[in-house]
Motif scaffolding. Sequence first.
Motif, short mmCIF file in Angstrom:
data_model
loop_
_atom_site.label_atom_id
_atom_site.label_comp_id
_atom_site.label_asym_id
_atom_site.label_seq_id
_atom_site.Cartn_x
_atom_site.Cartn_y
_atom_site.Cartn_z
N ARG A 53 0.82 -1.22 0.00
CA ARG A 53 0.00 0.00 0.00
C ARG A 53 0.84 1.26 0.00
O ARG A 53 0.62 2.19 -0.79
CB ARG A 53 -0.94 -0.01 1.21
CG ARG A 53 -1.86 1.21 1.29
CD ARG A 53 -2.68 1.18 2.57
NE ARG A 53 -3.61 2.29 2.65
CZ ARG A 53 -3.27 3.51 3.05
NH1 ARG A 53 -2.02 3.79 3.38
NH2 ARG A 53 -4.19 4.47 3.11
N ASP A 54 1.82 1.33 0.89
CA ASP A 54 2.62 2.54 0.99
C ASP A 54 3.41 2.80 -0.28
O ASP A 54 3.58 3.96 -0.71
CB ASP A 54 3.57 2.46 2.19
CG ASP A 54 2.84 2.49 3.52
OD1 ASP A 54 1.67 2.93 3.54
OD2 ASP A 54 3.43 2.09 4.54
N ALA A 55 3.91 1.73 -0.90
CA ALA A 55 4.68 1.90 -2.14
C ALA A 55 3.79 2.42 -3.27
O ALA A 55 4.20 3.27 -4.05
CB ALA A 55 5.31 0.57 -2.54
N ILE A 56 2.56 1.92 -3.34
CA ILE A 56 1.64 2.38 -4.37
C ILE A 56 1.26 3.83 -4.14
O ILE A 56 1.27 4.66 -5.06
CB ILE A 56 0.38 1.50 -4.42
CG1 ILE A 56 0.76 0.05 -4.74
CG2 ILE A 56 -0.61 2.02 -5.46
CD1 ILE A 56 -0.39 -0.94 -4.60
N VAL A 57 0.96 4.17 -2.90
CA VAL A 57 0.59 5.56 -2.57
C VAL A 57 1.72 6.50 -2.94
O VAL A 57 1.51 7.55 -3.57
CB VAL A 57 0.25 5.69 -1.07
CG1 VAL A 57 0.14 7.16 -0.67
CG2 VAL A 57 -1.06 4.96 -0.76
N ASP A 58 2.95 6.14 -2.57
CA ASP A 58 4.09 7.01 -2.86
C ASP A 58 4.31 7.16 -4.36
O ASP A 58 4.56 8.27 -4.85
CB ASP A 58 5.35 6.42 -2.20
CG ASP A 58 6.59 7.25 -2.49
OD1 ASP A 58 6.67 8.39 -1.99
OD2 ASP A 58 7.46 6.77 -3.22
#
Length: 253
Positions: A53-58
């Motif tokens: 999730r965090d990688a996609i958001v970033d």
Amino acid sequence: MDGSGTQPRAAMIVIGDEVLSGRTRDANMWHLAKRLTEIGISLREVRVIADDRDAIVDAVRTLSGAHDHVFTSGGIGPTHDDITADAVAAAFGAPIGIRDDARAILEAYYEPGALNDARLRMARIPEGAELILNPVSQAPGFTLRNVHVMAGVPAIFEAMLDSLRPRLAGGPPMLSHALRAPLPEGEISGPLGEIAAAHPGVSFGSYPFFRGGLGTTLVARSTDRAALEAGVAAVRAMCLALGAAEVQETPPA
């Protein structure tokens, strides 16, 4: 300059642990690059990231701010690790939930009673997004701001891109002209650099080949036909001056 003129800029995010592990070979980047070139959008960057999730958001926040379009593939299916829709919504602070129009599409596709909770996850669409229709398996993608979210299965990705195409405004198409000369790349690198400096509206690439003899394929690209022709004339003259007895050419249509 890189020869892209006034073309809109695009980036792609390929999402999936299966791609990074080598279990799946991505074909969507090649297809997207080809189609965007045809309609005058310049694909400038591609990232392959995990189902995180965090990688996609970033990635969404970074690339959407630097490009006119961002295309994602993967992570919008019915399973627990299909988190792309939620991550894209989070990137823009948009609420997300099951939307009536997306649910209606799935209800029309599945037999009565077959639309279970897992499949219903595919109707989760961020608030304010526009649906991207999917004529293959029906579960829609969506566009939120300048991010276009599509499936990872190549046949579905390609169908979704066809559905999205009328909403994509491109610039002038990229033209390319290839010249194949029996010259080693080491001999042309210096003169080619001088040509590139003298023709800033054209991008030049050199690609050595070994089959059928030693030589180099030189490719000139530009959205400006006159600038391209001038750059190609300079490359042709360079090849002949360096002793190429024959230069085979593939001009733009």
